[in-house]
Design an enzyme around this catalytic site. Structure first.
Site, PDB file in Angstrom:
ATOM      1  N   GLU A  32       0.877  -1.306  -0.032  1.00 11.46           N
ATOM      2  CA  GLU A  32       0.059  -0.058   0.047  1.00 11.46           C
ATOM      3  C   GLU A  32       0.923   1.163   0.045  1.00 11.46           C
ATOM      4  O   GLU A  32       2.015   1.523   0.886  1.00 11.46           O
ATOM      5  CB  GLU A  32      -0.896  -0.142   1.235  1.00 11.46           C
ATOM      6  N   ARG A  69       6.223 -12.723   9.268  1.00 11.91           N
ATOM      7  CA  ARG A  69       6.670 -11.377   9.030  1.00 11.91           C
ATOM      8  C   ARG A  69       8.028 -11.291   9.756  1.00 11.91           C
ATOM      9  O   ARG A  69       8.436 -11.850  10.744  1.00 11.91           O
ATOM     10  CB  ARG A  69       5.581 -10.320   8.998  1.00 11.91           C
ATOM     11  N   LYS A  89       4.492   0.922   8.697  1.00 10.43           N
ATOM     12  CA  LYS A  89       4.768   2.411   8.173  1.00 10.43           C
ATOM     13  C   LYS A  89       3.922   3.461   9.064  1.00 10.43           C
ATOM     14  O   LYS A  89       4.360   4.716   9.119  1.00 10.43           O
ATOM     15  CB  LYS A  89       4.091   2.158   6.768  1.00 10.43           C
TER      16      LYS A  89
END
Ligand code: ATP
Ligand code: MG
Length: 750
Positions: free
Chosen positions: A31, A258, A268
């Site tokens: 994104e 992850r 982020k």
């Protein structure tokens, strides 16, 4: 990519062999709401890596379905990151927003099939209706709306006739599914917002669960690889594609763990907070865990890819030690970059009996003799050495220049002390030395024994440079947020000196400044007038480095604060203490400064010192850990005494525990007031040095990591650090690293 297969590669290979797919297509689907971080590097490495390995393609797709957070500058940053890591996406960059028309059509199809409906419950009620993990949910009464009504409402949503939150489109799946995600998930929501690409065309936006699977399908993706937190979304992924009965082949989702790293945050959103709050100098601040940050700091793409390879791909979340990343960059640069001399804290030296000039040939790769490349070092009567390389009252084990101990100037001559010139404050400002004519490096006939060779630069040709030294951005290994920031993560040294060979080079170069670390010509602020270098990483692991600081190495920037007079001058008493600390006890100026100015701390320190004479280690504990406790509590209330600290340091000095474990012990002392030795014994915190014990752990680690053993045996010697790390981890840091290193080497190479 490595030779042995990870579980994702096994899936891909099976799918190829069974004929499920002819060609592999993967995608990296960020994104664009921030700069990519090292976690994304792992995702990039996996997706592009698999495509490459199996002759397929990998798309770069911007998952831009949230108009309020996204921006073109992030798109550019994402493209940059992928390219810098050396990958090439297939065709043009793709955008989910390019598929909005198609997605809208599919939504209508679902409505027509009776598989989606417009819900109009308020947010609170909708939440209540969802139920809990143990309790089934309840379907909204609006689920009974007719297809016509749903179509009409959805059209009106699209046309902007409703406010945000007034209606949403939901899939009609199963309100009592044990997988809560399947309880009629949201497909579309109203957002009256300007989209950075679609502009104002849309005021409804598809949700991730609807857009992602279909975008994958549109692009012909075969393996949709994502992180574990999407595991429960996989059922929706499948439901959407199956319900729409799309022409095969269709993509399938596969999850991996992850990447998390200690001493930093990795989302982020949190990184944006640091940027917006001005806690760092932008997304590419060299302290940031962003790819742009690592790049600006001087990391190489190879080191990051190698790191991604080493940490492996797993199905269980874990945190990787940041020192493993540091290991990778060190390992990459070790043989690649030239070694040069930089004097961080210059001290003027005049060689009384030397006249004229000469030019000395010095190899760039002194450690690696077959590797060619050298430069000329100018030499004259006037040079600079590092202030730390001279000591008038040397501590035990000091190998550099003293009034009675000669030293070699690296690549050049041996010098001997003659006189120290001091200013009015008693600070040494210049040394007068003599050199030994027949002692030149490589042709030494002087017979003089020296214990070390130090760096130097010739005065007239040296160039002043700025060094930016970085430390971890957070002081906590699992930081929560801003409150855990390390306020000393950046030190700037303005007046270091480098030899001329360094400045004649173009930017975008890396060097090893001997003994100081690896450095990178600052890509933005470097100019010929003012060269600036970023410290990429130290030469040794930070633990080793910490020890060295304790052993009396300078802390340049902090000392400067003092000299600049930014703080109150000390009174006579404090100054006397300060002088005693720095000169007699050899504490660094920062520690001395803190102690001298604080009566409680200095008397606490003195009491501890009277019990156990280990000034540097006691001072460090007092200034950091004890001071923190005094700040938070009344002194009368704390449960520890100077004796505790003295005994704790004794344990460190006797190598019963490491400094790391000492911190843990101190925490317990604070809580219980128990004696450190008792704590260490009760909790079994003793350093483990018994080879038999360590060997059995090593064997376990080896058994569990056959993959890596094979890689190691096939020549990937870089994995050595991995094994050492695993063993240390298995003992919670208690194993004696020296013993571990020796034994791992023995076991692996046997
Ligand atoms: P963040 O929380 O940092 O914003 P995200 O998961 O929202 O991360 P996306 O831009 O949606 O970020 O992620 C793009 C791809 O990168 C996704 O496939 C995601 O699973 C993957 N990814 C994100 N963070 C990590 C990580 N820490 N380790 C591995 N892969 C990651
Ligand atoms: Mg996100």
């Amino acid at each position: 990519m490595s030779k042995s297969k990870n579980f994702l590669e096994t899936i891909v290979q099976d799918d190829l062999q069974s004929g499920k797919y002819k060609d592999i297509i993967t995608r990296f689907p960020p994104e664009p709401n921030g700069f990519p971080h090292i976690g994304h590097a792992k995702s990039i490495f996996i997706n592009f890596g698999i495509a490459k390995k199996y002759g397929g393609k990998c798309n770069l797709r911007m998952d831009d379905t949230n108009p309020t957070k996204e921006d073109t500058k992030y798109v550019e940053a994402l493209k940059d990151a992928v390219q810098w890591l050396g990958y090439k996406w297939d065709g043009d960059v793709r955008f989910t927003s390019d598929y909005f028309d198609k997605l809208y059509e599919w939504a209508i199809e679902l409505i027509k099939m009776g598989k989606a409906y417009v819900d109009s419950l308020d947010e609170q009620t909708m939440k209540e209706y969802r139920g809990t993990v143990t309790q089934a949910g309840r379907r909204s009464k609006y689920a009974q709306r007719s297809v016509e009504e749903n179509l009409e409402l959805f059209e009106k949503m699209k046309n902007g006739e409703f406010k945000e939150g007034e209606h949403i489109l939901r899939a009609k799946i199963d309100m009592s599914s044990p997988n809560m995600k399947l309880r009629d998930p949201l497909l579309y929501r109203i957002r009256h917002a300007h989209h950075f690409r679609a502009k104002d065309k849309w005021c409804i936006y598809p949700m991730y669960d609807f857009a992602h699977c279909l975008s994958d399908y549109i692009e012909g993706v075969t393996h949709s690889i994502c992180t574990l937190e999407f595991e429960n979304n996989r059922d929706i992924y499948d439901w959407v594609l199956d319900t729409l009965q799309l022409t095969p082949p269709r993509p399938y989702q596969h999850e991996f763990a992850r990447l998390n790293i200690n001493y930093t945050v990795m989302s982020k959103r949190k990184l944006l907070e640091l940027v917006d709050g001005g806690y760092v100098n932008g997304w590419d601040d060299p302290r940031m865990p962003t790819i742009a940050g690592y790049r600006r700091r001087g990391y190489t793409p190879e080191s990051i890819l190698n790191f991604c390879d080493q940490i492996g791909i797993a199905k269980a979340n874990s945190t990787v030690d940041v020192s493993q990343l540091e290991f990778c960059i060190r390992d990459d640069l070790n043989t690649k970059v030239p070694r040069v001399m930089c004097v961080v804290k210059p001290l003027k030296v005049t060689i009384e009996n030397y006249d004229g000039t000469e030019s000395i040939d010095a190899s760039y790769y002194p450690h690696d003799v077959p590797k060619e490349g050298s430069r000329k070092l100018p030499f004259s009567k006037h040079i600079y050495i590092d202030a730390a390389d001279f000591s008038q009252n040397p501590p035990k084990g000091y190998f550099r220049l003293t009034p009675t101990q000669s030293v070699r100037l690296k690549y050049a001559y041996i010098i001997s002390f003659k006189e120290a010139i001091k200013d009015e404050n008693g600070e040494i400002v210049e040394l007068i030395v003599t050199y030994h004519k027949d002692s030149k490096s490589g042709q030494d006939k002087s017979g003089i024994k020296v214990k070390s060779a130090i760096q130097w630069v010739e005065a007239s040709s040296a160039k002043q440079v700025e060094l930016r030294l970085y430390d971890r951005l957070f002081k906590s290994d699992a930081p929560n947020g801003i409150e855990d920031l390390n306020e000393n993560s950046l030190q700037i040294i303005k007046d270091a000196l480098i030899e001329p060979a360094v400045i004649t080079q173009k930017p975008d170069v890396r060097f090893q400044f001997e003994r100081e670390g690896y450095f990178y010509a600052e890509p933005i602020d470097y100019t010929d007038e003012k060269p600036v270098f970023n410290k990429i990483v130290s030469l040794k692991d930070s633990w080793a480095k910490k020890k060295e600081t304790q052993n009396n190495r300078r802390k340049p920037a902090e000392k400067k604060v003092q000299i600049d007079g930014a703080v109150e001058p000390m009174n006579e008493q404090e100054q006397k203490l300060f002088d005693r600390y720095t000169k007699e006890l050899k504490l660094n100026s920062e520690v001395s400064n803190i102690l001298a100015r604080d009566k409680n701390l200095s008397s606490f320190f003195q009491e501890a010192l009277d019990i156990f004479n280990s000034a540097v280690n006691i001072a460090n504990l007092v200034v950091n850990d004890v001071a923190k406790q005094f700040k938070q509590n009344d002194i009368q209330d704390v449960k520890f005494t100077p004796k505790h600290i003295a005994n704790l340091v004794k344990l460190i000095d006797q190598e019963t525990i490491s400094t790391k474990i000492a911190k843990e012990v101190f925490e317990i002392i604070i809580a219980t007031g128990d004696d450190p030795l008792k704590i260490v014994e009760d909790k079994g915190l003793k350093q483990i040095s018994d080879p038999d014990v360590i060997l059995s752990i090593i064997d376990e680690v080896i058994a569990k990591n056959q993959d890596n053993v094979q890689k190691y045996k096939n020549g990937n010697k870089k994995l050595f650090g991995f094994f050492v790390g695993q063993v240390l981890k298995a003992t919670n840091g208690k194993a004696n690293p020296k013993v571990v290193n020796e034994l791992v080497a023995k076991q692996l190479d046997s």
